[in-house]
Design a protein around this motif. Structure first.
Motif, PDB file in Angstrom:
ATOM      1  N   MET A 155      12.378  -6.849  12.926  1.00 44.11           N
ATOM      2  CA  MET A 155      11.188  -6.235  13.321  1.00 44.11           C
ATOM      3  C   MET A 155      11.254  -4.683  13.799  1.00 44.11           C
ATOM      4  SD  MET A 155       6.992  -7.336  14.182  1.00 44.11           S
ATOM      5  CE  MET A 155       7.779  -8.035  15.519  1.00 44.11           C
ATOM      6  N   GLN A 156      11.094  -3.813  13.675  1.00 44.23           N
ATOM      7  CA  GLN A 156      11.242  -2.564  13.983  1.00 44.23           C
ATOM      8  C   GLN A 156      10.069  -2.210  14.987  1.00 44.23           C
ATOM      9  OE1 GLN A 156      12.750   0.569  12.266  1.00 44.23           O
ATOM     10  NE2 GLN A 156      11.413   2.130  12.874  1.00 44.23           N
ATOM     11  N   SER A 157      10.380  -1.384  16.351  1.00 40.07           N
ATOM     12  CA  SER A 157       9.482  -1.747  17.281  1.00 40.07           C
ATOM     13  C   SER A 157       8.463  -0.253  16.375  1.00 40.07           C
ATOM     14  CB  SER A 157       9.822  -0.934  18.624  1.00 40.07           C
ATOM     15  OG  SER A 157       9.904   0.158  18.728  1.00 40.07           O
ATOM     16  N   SER A 158       9.006   0.967  15.790  1.00 42.66           N
ATOM     17  CA  SER A 158       8.170   2.028  15.546  1.00 42.66           C
ATOM     18  C   SER A 158       8.474   1.717  14.202  1.00 42.66           C
ATOM     19  CB  SER A 158       7.913   3.460  16.245  1.00 42.66           C
ATOM     20  OG  SER A 158       7.475   3.753  16.025  1.00 42.66           O
ATOM     21  N   PHE A 159       6.864   2.004  13.209  1.00 42.52           N
ATOM     22  CA  PHE A 159       7.207   1.945  11.678  1.00 42.52           C
ATOM     23  C   PHE A 159       6.670   3.900  11.765  1.00 42.52           C
ATOM     24  CE2 PHE A 159       5.123  -2.705  11.969  1.00 42.52           C
ATOM     25  CZ  PHE A 159       5.605  -2.570  11.606  1.00 42.52           C
ATOM     26  N   PRO A 160       7.194   4.108  10.249  1.00 40.25           N
ATOM     27  CA  PRO A 160       7.326   5.734   9.906  1.00 40.25           C
ATOM     28  C   PRO A 160       6.280   6.603   9.746  1.00 40.25           C
ATOM     29  CG  PRO A 160       8.659   4.511   8.598  1.00 40.25           C
ATOM     30  CD  PRO A 160       8.444   3.814   9.937  1.00 40.25           C
ATOM     31  N   ASN A 161       5.086   6.175  10.219  1.00 35.16           N
ATOM     32  CA  ASN A 161       3.455   6.748   9.332  1.00 35.16           C
ATOM     33  C   ASN A 161       4.111   8.254   9.843  1.00 35.16           C
ATOM     34  OD1 ASN A 161       3.271   4.308   9.722  1.00 35.16           O
ATOM     35  ND2 ASN A 161       2.006   4.095  11.504  1.00 35.16           N
ATOM     36  N   VAL A 162       4.490   8.426   8.596  1.00 34.32           N
ATOM     37  CA  VAL A 162       5.022   9.890   8.141  1.00 34.32           C
ATOM     38  C   VAL A 162       3.805  11.206   7.666  1.00 34.32           C
ATOM     39  CG1 VAL A 162       7.309   9.903   8.215  1.00 34.32           C
ATOM     40  CG2 VAL A 162       5.843  10.088   6.084  1.00 34.32           C
ATOM     41  N   THR A 163       2.274  10.101   7.509  1.00 30.55           N
ATOM     42  CA  THR A 163       1.319  10.642   6.710  1.00 30.55           C
ATOM     43  C   THR A 163      -0.554  10.139   7.458  1.00 30.55           C
ATOM     44  OG1 THR A 163       0.157   8.844   4.855  1.00 30.55           O
ATOM     45  CG2 THR A 163       2.112  10.315   4.674  1.00 30.55           C
ATOM     46  N   LYS A 203       9.038   0.079   3.905  1.00 31.75           N
ATOM     47  CA  LYS A 203      10.388  -0.133   3.352  1.00 31.75           C
ATOM     48  C   LYS A 203      11.334   0.929   3.269  1.00 31.75           C
ATOM     49  CE  LYS A 203      10.356  -1.048  -1.370  1.00 31.75           C
ATOM     50  NZ  LYS A 203      10.105  -2.058  -2.276  1.00 31.75           N
ATOM     51  N   LEU A 204      12.448   0.590   4.305  1.00 35.20           N
ATOM     52  CA  LEU A 204      13.596   2.391   4.449  1.00 35.20           C
ATOM     53  C   LEU A 204      14.612   1.689   3.951  1.00 35.20           C
ATOM     54  CD1 LEU A 204      12.646   2.825   7.649  1.00 35.20           C
ATOM     55  CD2 LEU A 204      11.773   3.966   6.282  1.00 35.20           C
ATOM     56  N   VAL A 205      15.591   2.844   3.427  1.00 33.74           N
ATOM     57  CA  VAL A 205      16.786   1.693   3.673  1.00 33.74           C
ATOM     58  C   VAL A 205      17.285   3.380   4.821  1.00 33.74           C
ATOM     59  CG1 VAL A 205      18.685   3.155   1.904  1.00 33.74           C
ATOM     60  CG2 VAL A 205      16.739   2.702   1.260  1.00 33.74           C
ATOM     61  N   SER A 206      18.567   2.082   4.963  1.00 36.12           N
ATOM     62  CA  SER A 206      19.368   3.066   6.381  1.00 36.12           C
ATOM     63  C   SER A 206      21.284   1.944   5.956  1.00 36.12           C
ATOM     64  CB  SER A 206      19.355   2.048   7.720  1.00 36.12           C
ATOM     65  OG  SER A 206      20.221   2.126   8.629  1.00 36.12           O
ATOM     66  N   HIS A 207      21.853   3.183   5.347  1.00 35.74           N
ATOM     67  CA  HIS A 207      22.981   3.082   5.382  1.00 35.74           C
ATOM     68  C   HIS A 207      23.061   2.293   4.267  1.00 35.74           C
ATOM     69  CE1 HIS A 207      24.526   4.193   9.366  1.00 35.74           C
ATOM     70  NE2 HIS A 207      23.219   3.324   9.628  1.00 35.74           N
ATOM     71  N   GLY A 208      22.622   2.143   3.745  1.00 37.01           N
ATOM     72  CA  GLY A 208      22.122   1.316   1.780  1.00 37.01           C
ATOM     73  C   GLY A 208      21.870   0.309   1.429  1.00 37.01           C
ATOM     74  N   LYS A 209      20.959  -0.280   2.442  1.00 35.45           N
ATOM     75  CA  LYS A 209      20.501  -1.897   2.768  1.00 35.45           C
ATOM     76  C   LYS A 209      18.917  -1.054   2.852  1.00 35.45           C
ATOM     77  CE  LYS A 209      20.493  -5.880   5.292  1.00 35.45           C
ATOM     78  NZ  LYS A 209      20.876  -6.703   6.342  1.00 35.45           N
ATOM     79  N   ILE A 210      17.958  -1.757   2.066  1.00 32.84           N
ATOM     80  CA  ILE A 210      17.369  -1.553   2.193  1.00 32.84           C
ATOM     81  C   ILE A 210      16.090  -2.539   3.338  1.00 32.84           C
ATOM     82  CG2 ILE A 210      14.856  -2.113   1.212  1.00 32.84           C
ATOM     83  CD1 ILE A 210      15.980  -1.802  -1.605  1.00 32.84           C
ATOM     84  N   ILE A 211      15.747  -1.397   3.747  1.00 34.16           N
ATOM     85  CA  ILE A 211      14.915  -2.920   5.126  1.00 34.16           C
ATOM     86  C   ILE A 211      13.745  -2.644   4.978  1.00 34.16           C
ATOM     87  CG2 ILE A 211      14.930  -2.727   7.206  1.00 34.16           C
ATOM     88  CD1 ILE A 211      17.422  -1.006   7.680  1.00 34.16           C
ATOM     89  N   CYS A 258      15.488   7.169  -0.200  1.00 32.25           N
ATOM     90  CA  CYS A 258      14.265   7.119   0.844  1.00 32.25           C
ATOM     91  C   CYS A 258      13.066   6.581  -0.328  1.00 32.25           C
ATOM     92  CB  CYS A 258      14.069   8.108   1.523  1.00 32.25           C
ATOM     93  SG  CYS A 258      12.702   8.013   2.319  1.00 32.25           S
ATOM     94  N   PHE A 259      12.377   5.214  -0.472  1.00 36.42           N
ATOM     95  CA  PHE A 259      11.407   5.271  -0.706  1.00 36.42           C
ATOM     96  C   PHE A 259       9.916   6.225  -0.724  1.00 36.42           C
ATOM     97  CE2 PHE A 259      13.766   0.887  -0.947  1.00 36.42           C
ATOM     98  CZ  PHE A 259      14.178   1.396  -1.874  1.00 36.42           C
ATOM     99  N   SER A 260       9.900   6.812   0.211  1.00 32.82           N
ATOM    100  CA  SER A 260       9.156   6.721   1.024  1.00 32.82           C
ATOM    101  C   SER A 260       8.311   8.366   0.154  1.00 32.82           C
ATOM    102  CB  SER A 260       9.233   8.164   2.525  1.00 32.82           C
ATOM    103  OG  SER A 260       9.750   7.151   3.372  1.00 32.82           O
ATOM    104  N   VAL A 261       6.985   8.154   0.120  1.00 33.78           N
ATOM    105  CA  VAL A 261       6.137   9.587  -0.419  1.00 33.78           C
ATOM    106  C   VAL A 261       5.485   9.481   0.651  1.00 33.78           C
ATOM    107  CG1 VAL A 261       4.143   9.197  -1.910  1.00 33.78           C
ATOM    108  CG2 VAL A 261       5.951   7.441  -2.126  1.00 33.78           C
ATOM    109  N   PHE A 262       4.943  10.960  -0.266  1.00 30.60           N
ATOM    110  CA  PHE A 262       4.032  11.801   1.488  1.00 30.60           C
ATOM    111  C   PHE A 262       3.689  13.512  -0.023  1.00 30.60           C
ATOM    112  CE2 PHE A 262       8.443  13.742   1.356  1.00 30.60           C
ATOM    113  CZ  PHE A 262       8.539  15.140   1.167  1.00 30.60           C
ATOM    114  N   SER A 263       2.016  13.679   0.811  1.00 35.18           N
ATOM    115  CA  SER A 263       1.529  14.843   0.497  1.00 35.18           C
ATOM    116  C   SER A 263       2.027  15.842   0.776  1.00 35.18           C
ATOM    117  CB  SER A 263       0.262  15.055   1.018  1.00 35.18           C
ATOM    118  OG  SER A 263      -0.850  15.702   0.116  1.00 35.18           O
TER     119      SER A 263
END
Length: 194
Positions: free
Chosen positions: A1-9, A20-28, A157-162
């Protein structure tokens, strides 16, 4: 579990989808258990009071949750629909239809926080969580932000933003933007020494 979530919006639904992120080609998958879902629901947005109120309502629905797999499936279905909207494979009609179908059997109530009306789900658990996410998607439709949705330029990357300005490329400079800058720098440096 990651300590911080990428709340980009500042949209609850988009931040939920972006767990859901991708790091070094692996889905996390940052939400893979009830504990990680609760951790996400306890990560407030620093500058947005309404977002934090929605998050507290979301958090109150978690007590009835034991298995997060239906929540993950719902997240993935909504994410796929938004990808289809962004790629112009489907119109916003499909999103509206999905919201209507899901909310028809999930009544909402209203509570007032000072003079601001907050819609809250009558049911908790999975149905309550769905309602909160769908209400957040309704906000994207009502404000026209649904027309500015964009996927991160990082193809992994799976991220969506406005993308309100029309110039934004990355979900976040901290996540994909800096990674791209480093890759471009290494590429230029490699070309220079050939």
């Amino acid at each position: 579990m990651q300590s911080s979530f990428p709340n980009v919006t500042t949209n609850l639904a988009l931040n939920f989808l972006n767990s859901k992120l991708v790091s070094h080609g692996k889905i996390i998958d940052l939400i893979d258990s009830k504990d990680s879902l609760r951790h996400w629901a306890e990560t407030p947005h620093q500058k947005d009071i309404e977002y934090n109120l929605q998050l507290s309502i979301f958090n109150s629905c978690l007590d009835q949750i034991e298995d997060v797999s239906p929540i993950i499936a719902f997240r993935n279905d909504v994410q796929e629909l938004l990808f289809e909207l962004i790629n112009e494979e489907k119109s916003v009609f499909y999103l509206k239809n999905m919201i209507e179908e899901n909310l028809i059997n999930n009544p909402l109530s209203v509570i007032f926080v000072e003079s601001h009306a907050m819609y809250v789900p009558v049911k908790d658990g999975l149905e309550g969580i769905k309602s909160i996410i769908l209400l957040s998607l309704i906000d994207l439709i009502e404000t026209g932000q649904v027309d500015t949705l964009k996927r991160c330029d990082n193809p992994e990357c799976f991220s969506v933003f406005s993308n309100k300005s029309g110039r934004r490329k990355w979900c976040s400079m901290k996540i994909c933007g800096n990674r791209n800058k480093v890759e471009q720098f290494e590429k230029r440096r490699g070309e220079r020494y050939r």
